[in-house]
Design a protein around this motif. Structure first.
Motif, PDB file in Angstrom:
ATOM      1  N   LYS A   1      -1.833  -5.666   3.404  1.00  0.00           N
ATOM      2  CA  LYS A   1      -1.624  -6.373   2.134  1.00  0.00           C
ATOM      3  C   LYS A   1      -1.538  -7.875   2.374  1.00  0.00           C
TER       4      LYS A   1
ATOM      5  N   CYS B   1      -4.124 -10.479   0.716  1.00  0.00           N
ATOM      6  CA  CYS B   1      -3.648 -11.579  -0.131  1.00  0.00           C
ATOM      7  C   CYS B   1      -4.054 -12.939   0.422  1.00  0.00           C
TER       8      CYS B   1
ATOM      9  N   PRO C   1      -6.154  -2.635  -4.489  1.00  0.00           N
ATOM     10  CA  PRO C   1      -6.125  -2.717  -5.952  1.00  0.00           C
ATOM     11  C   PRO C   1      -7.445  -2.234  -6.551  1.00  0.00           C
TER      12      PRO C   1
ATOM     13  N   GLN D   1      -4.744  -6.326 -10.821  1.00  0.00           N
ATOM     14  CA  GLN D   1      -3.864  -5.646  -9.867  1.00  0.00           C
ATOM     15  C   GLN D   1      -3.757  -6.447  -8.569  1.00  0.00           C
TER      16      GLN D   1
ATOM     17  N   ALA E   1      -0.331  -7.918  -7.102  1.00  0.00           N
ATOM     18  CA  ALA E   1       0.130  -7.472  -5.778  1.00  0.00           C
ATOM     19  C   ALA E   1       0.385  -8.632  -4.851  1.00  0.00           C
ATOM     20  N   CYS E   2      -0.303  -9.743  -5.084  1.00  0.00           N
ATOM     21  CA  CYS E   2      -0.206 -10.890  -4.172  1.00  0.00           C
ATOM     22  C   CYS E   2       0.782 -11.966  -4.653  1.00  0.00           C
TER      23      CYS E   2
END
Length: 128
Positions: A80, A84, A117, A122, A126-127
């Motif tokens: 993740k 990101c 995502p 999304q 998420a980031c």
């Protein structure tokens, strides 16, 4: 530019160094170069969904960084972080014109625990 004072300055500098290291990894992987899309683990991913990766060659290097992070630096949380860091490149996979070629790949990755995502919204959420 980071303030050189206190914990906040140290965290800023650490983040800047991590981003620079990640960029060097991508540069070393040949971001956007055909070989970064067709060799190694990214090449294996491409064999499953060639039209997806061919539509987003600028994301091949960052995808390699994310896969490497997932496998060697702590699984999903590490992946993740990498995703990101290269959000703009990963957005390509989620664009309305490319998503139909990438959806099966994203779902296959999720079956292995590498969740991504399903939309740019999304990804942005998420980031944060």
């Amino acid at each position: 530019q980071c303030s050189a004072e206190g914990e906040e300055g140290a965290l800023c500098m650490l983040n800047a160094l991590q981003m620079k290291a990640a960029k060097l990894e991508v540069d070393a992987a040949g971001e956007g170069a055909p070989s970064s899309c067709t060799s190694g683990l990214v090449g294996q991913v491409r064999s499953f969904a060639p039209r997806c990766l061919d539509a987003c060659p600028q994301a091949c290097g960052p995808l390699g960084v994310a896969i490497n992070a997932y496998m060697t630096k702590g699984g999903q949380p590490a992946a993740k972080t990498a995703v990101c860091q290269f959000k703009s490149q990963f957005n390509c996979f989620l664009s309305s014109s490319v998503w139909p070629q990438c959806e099966a790949l994203v779902n296959k990755a999720a079956s292995f625990g590498f969740t991504l995502p399903h939309s740019t919204a999304q990804l942005t959420a998420a980031c944060r």
